[in-house]
Write a protein that holds these residues in place. Structure first.
Motif, PDB file in Angstrom:
ATOM      1  N   ASP A  63       0.804  -1.208   0.082  1.00 20.57           N
ATOM      2  CA  ASP A  63      -0.161   0.011   0.117  1.00 20.57           C
ATOM      3  C   ASP A  63       0.789   1.273  -0.189  1.00 20.57           C
ATOM      4  O   ASP A  63       0.504   2.181   0.636  1.00 20.57           O
ATOM      5  CB  ASP A  63      -0.954  -0.093   1.348  1.00 20.57           C
ATOM      6  CG  ASP A  63      -1.903  -1.148   1.346  1.00 20.57           C
ATOM      7  OD1 ASP A  63      -2.095  -1.680  -0.020  1.00 20.57           O
ATOM      8  OD2 ASP A  63      -2.386  -1.710   2.187  1.00 20.57           O
ATOM      9  N   ASP A  85      -0.295   0.986  -4.228  1.00 21.63           N
ATOM     10  CA  ASP A  85      -1.785   0.821  -3.823  1.00 21.63           C
ATOM     11  C   ASP A  85      -2.700   1.043  -5.161  1.00 21.63           C
ATOM     12  O   ASP A  85      -2.423   1.979  -5.889  1.00 21.63           O
ATOM     13  CB  ASP A  85      -2.011   1.866  -2.867  1.00 21.63           C
ATOM     14  CG  ASP A  85      -3.462   1.583  -1.944  1.00 21.63           C
ATOM     15  OD1 ASP A  85      -3.616   0.563  -1.517  1.00 21.63           O
ATOM     16  OD2 ASP A  85      -4.544   2.409  -2.237  1.00 21.63           O
ATOM     17  N   ARG A  86      -3.850   0.127  -4.925  1.00 30.25           N
ATOM     18  CA  ARG A  86      -4.797   0.248  -6.006  1.00 30.25           C
ATOM     19  C   ARG A  86      -5.422   1.585  -6.108  1.00 30.25           C
ATOM     20  O   ARG A  86      -5.947   1.801  -7.348  1.00 30.25           O
ATOM     21  CB  ARG A  86      -5.903  -0.687  -5.587  1.00 30.25           C
ATOM     22  CG  ARG A  86      -6.787  -0.281  -4.641  1.00 30.25           C
ATOM     23  CD  ARG A  86      -7.928  -1.347  -4.189  1.00 30.25           C
ATOM     24  NE  ARG A  86      -8.840  -1.429  -5.360  1.00 30.25           N
ATOM     25  CZ  ARG A  86      -8.689  -2.749  -6.147  1.00 30.25           C
ATOM     26  NH1 ARG A  86      -8.094  -3.573  -5.785  1.00 30.25           N
ATOM     27  NH2 ARG A  86      -9.663  -2.686  -6.969  1.00 30.25           N
ATOM     28  N   SER A  87      -5.407   2.488  -5.105  1.00 23.74           N
ATOM     29  CA  SER A  87      -5.964   3.664  -5.244  1.00 23.74           C
ATOM     30  C   SER A  87      -5.075   4.712  -6.323  1.00 23.74           C
ATOM     31  O   SER A  87      -5.811   5.484  -7.079  1.00 23.74           O
ATOM     32  CB  SER A  87      -5.995   4.472  -3.974  1.00 23.74           C
ATOM     33  OG  SER A  87      -4.753   4.691  -3.591  1.00 23.74           O
ATOM     34  N   GLU A  90      -6.407   2.770 -10.071  1.00 26.62           N
ATOM     35  CA  GLU A  90      -7.896   2.519 -10.700  1.00 26.62           C
ATOM     36  C   GLU A  90      -7.927   3.759 -11.595  1.00 26.62           C
ATOM     37  O   GLU A  90      -8.943   3.584 -12.455  1.00 26.62           O
ATOM     38  CB  GLU A  90      -8.691   2.702  -9.117  1.00 26.62           C
ATOM     39  CG  GLU A  90      -8.992   3.868  -8.422  1.00 26.62           C
ATOM     40  CD  GLU A  90      -9.503   3.685  -7.219  1.00 26.62           C
ATOM     41  OE1 GLU A  90     -10.433   2.804  -7.048  1.00 26.62           O
ATOM     42  OE2 GLU A  90      -9.486   4.707  -6.485  1.00 26.62           O
ATOM     43  N   GLU A 119      -1.210  -3.017  -7.787  1.00 24.32           N
ATOM     44  CA  GLU A 119      -2.297  -3.649  -7.101  1.00 24.32           C
ATOM     45  C   GLU A 119      -3.589  -3.276  -7.603  1.00 24.32           C
ATOM     46  O   GLU A 119      -3.604  -1.915  -8.109  1.00 24.32           O
ATOM     47  CB  GLU A 119      -2.234  -3.484  -5.588  1.00 24.32           C
ATOM     48  CG  GLU A 119      -1.120  -4.122  -4.817  1.00 24.32           C
ATOM     49  CD  GLU A 119      -1.171  -3.819  -3.158  1.00 24.32           C
ATOM     50  OE1 GLU A 119      -1.425  -4.956  -2.628  1.00 24.32           O
ATOM     51  OE2 GLU A 119      -1.434  -2.745  -2.820  1.00 24.32           O
ATOM     52  N   GLY A 120      -4.469  -4.009  -7.987  1.00 23.74           N
ATOM     53  CA  GLY A 120      -5.827  -3.515  -8.311  1.00 23.74           C
ATOM     54  C   GLY A 120      -5.800  -3.036  -9.711  1.00 23.74           C
ATOM     55  O   GLY A 120      -6.672  -2.398 -10.092  1.00 23.74           O
ATOM     56  N   GLU A 122      -7.403  -3.599 -13.094  1.00 24.23           N
ATOM     57  CA  GLU A 122      -8.750  -4.329 -13.449  1.00 24.23           C
ATOM     58  C   GLU A 122      -9.051  -4.140 -14.966  1.00 24.23           C
ATOM     59  O   GLU A 122     -10.116  -4.434 -15.293  1.00 24.23           O
ATOM     60  CB  GLU A 122      -9.925  -3.635 -12.734  1.00 24.23           C
ATOM     61  CG  GLU A 122      -9.535  -3.960 -11.167  1.00 24.23           C
ATOM     62  CD  GLU A 122     -10.625  -3.201 -10.214  1.00 24.23           C
ATOM     63  OE1 GLU A 122     -11.626  -2.527 -10.962  1.00 24.23           O
ATOM     64  OE2 GLU A 122     -10.564  -3.422  -8.923  1.00 24.23           O
ATOM     65  N   GLN A 139      -1.142  -7.039 -10.101  1.00 24.80           N
ATOM     66  CA  GLN A 139      -2.187  -7.985  -9.420  1.00 24.80           C
ATOM     67  C   GLN A 139      -3.438  -7.213  -9.590  1.00 24.80           C
ATOM     68  O   GLN A 139      -3.448  -6.047  -9.754  1.00 24.80           O
ATOM     69  CB  GLN A 139      -1.798  -8.164  -8.009  1.00 24.80           C
ATOM     70  CG  GLN A 139      -0.501  -8.769  -7.481  1.00 24.80           C
ATOM     71  CD  GLN A 139      -0.416  -8.552  -5.966  1.00 24.80           C
ATOM     72  OE1 GLN A 139      -0.752  -7.621  -5.280  1.00 24.80           O
ATOM     73  NE2 GLN A 139       0.391  -9.606  -5.313  1.00 24.80           N
ATOM     74  N   GLY A 140      -4.429  -8.068  -9.934  1.00 17.72           N
ATOM     75  CA  GLY A 140      -5.681  -7.607  -9.719  1.00 17.72           C
ATOM     76  C   GLY A 140      -6.647  -8.579 -10.686  1.00 17.72           C
ATOM     77  O   GLY A 140      -6.436  -9.643 -11.212  1.00 17.72           O
TER      78      GLY A 140
END
Length: 171
Positions: A63, A85-87, A90, A119-120, A122, A139-140
């Protein structure tokens, strides 16, 4: 494996990790422990991190950028990888700010000799963006959905009998 600051505060934690690795016959470098930046603010946790790194266990900062981010942590502590971090992921590539932050984190981490995991992920657009910027891993849900322990065991067992294919590496 995710580890909490509470676990890292326990003086016997590195010894327990070593015993568990010995018991199952796994070399320490095959274990990667994920921790958050809060671990660096605790003296006992930092001591455990140094002991784990001395064992050969890999450390990953999870994160990254969501807490109190000190770039000094990356220089002073034995962390081999940074997980964005995914934030930050995205809104890529539709937000210039998010894209710039992700690209900057990747460049900075590489300049410090760290691996970078996004991360995250999509969408294919996000993955393409990360590939173009030489992010090491992703990753995701775009790459894989969560699996049960039984499904994961079956997948890994099947892969042992097949010659290695390319990993889910971004680059």
């Amino acid at each position: 494996m995710n580890v909490s600051v509470y676990q890292l505060r326990q003086p016997e934690f590195p010894t327990l990790v070593r015993r568990a690795l010995d018991r199952v016959g796994v070399p320490p470098e095959m274990l990667e422990i994920e921790l958050t930046e809060s671990a660096f603010a605790d003296d006992d946790a930092r001591t455990s991190l140094r002991r784990l790194a001395a064992l050969g266990v890999r450390l990953s900062l999870d994160d990254f950028g969501t807490g109190y981010s000190s770039l000094g942590y990356l220089r002073q502590h034995p962390v081999q990888a940074i997980k964005i971090d995914r934030s930050f992921i995205e809104e890529i590539p539709h937000s210039v700010t998010a894209s710039t932050l992700a690209e900057t984190i990747i460049k900075m981490a590489h300049a410090l000799g760290k691996r970078v995991v996004a991360e995250g992920v999509e969408t294919s657009d996000q993955l393409d963006f990360l590939r173009e910027r030489q992010c090491d891993l992703a990753q995701g849900f775009f790459l894989a959905h969560p699996r049960s322990a039984a499904d994961t065991t079956a997948l890994l067992t099947a892969r042992l009998s097949v010659p290695p294919a390319s990993d889910q590496a971004v680059g």
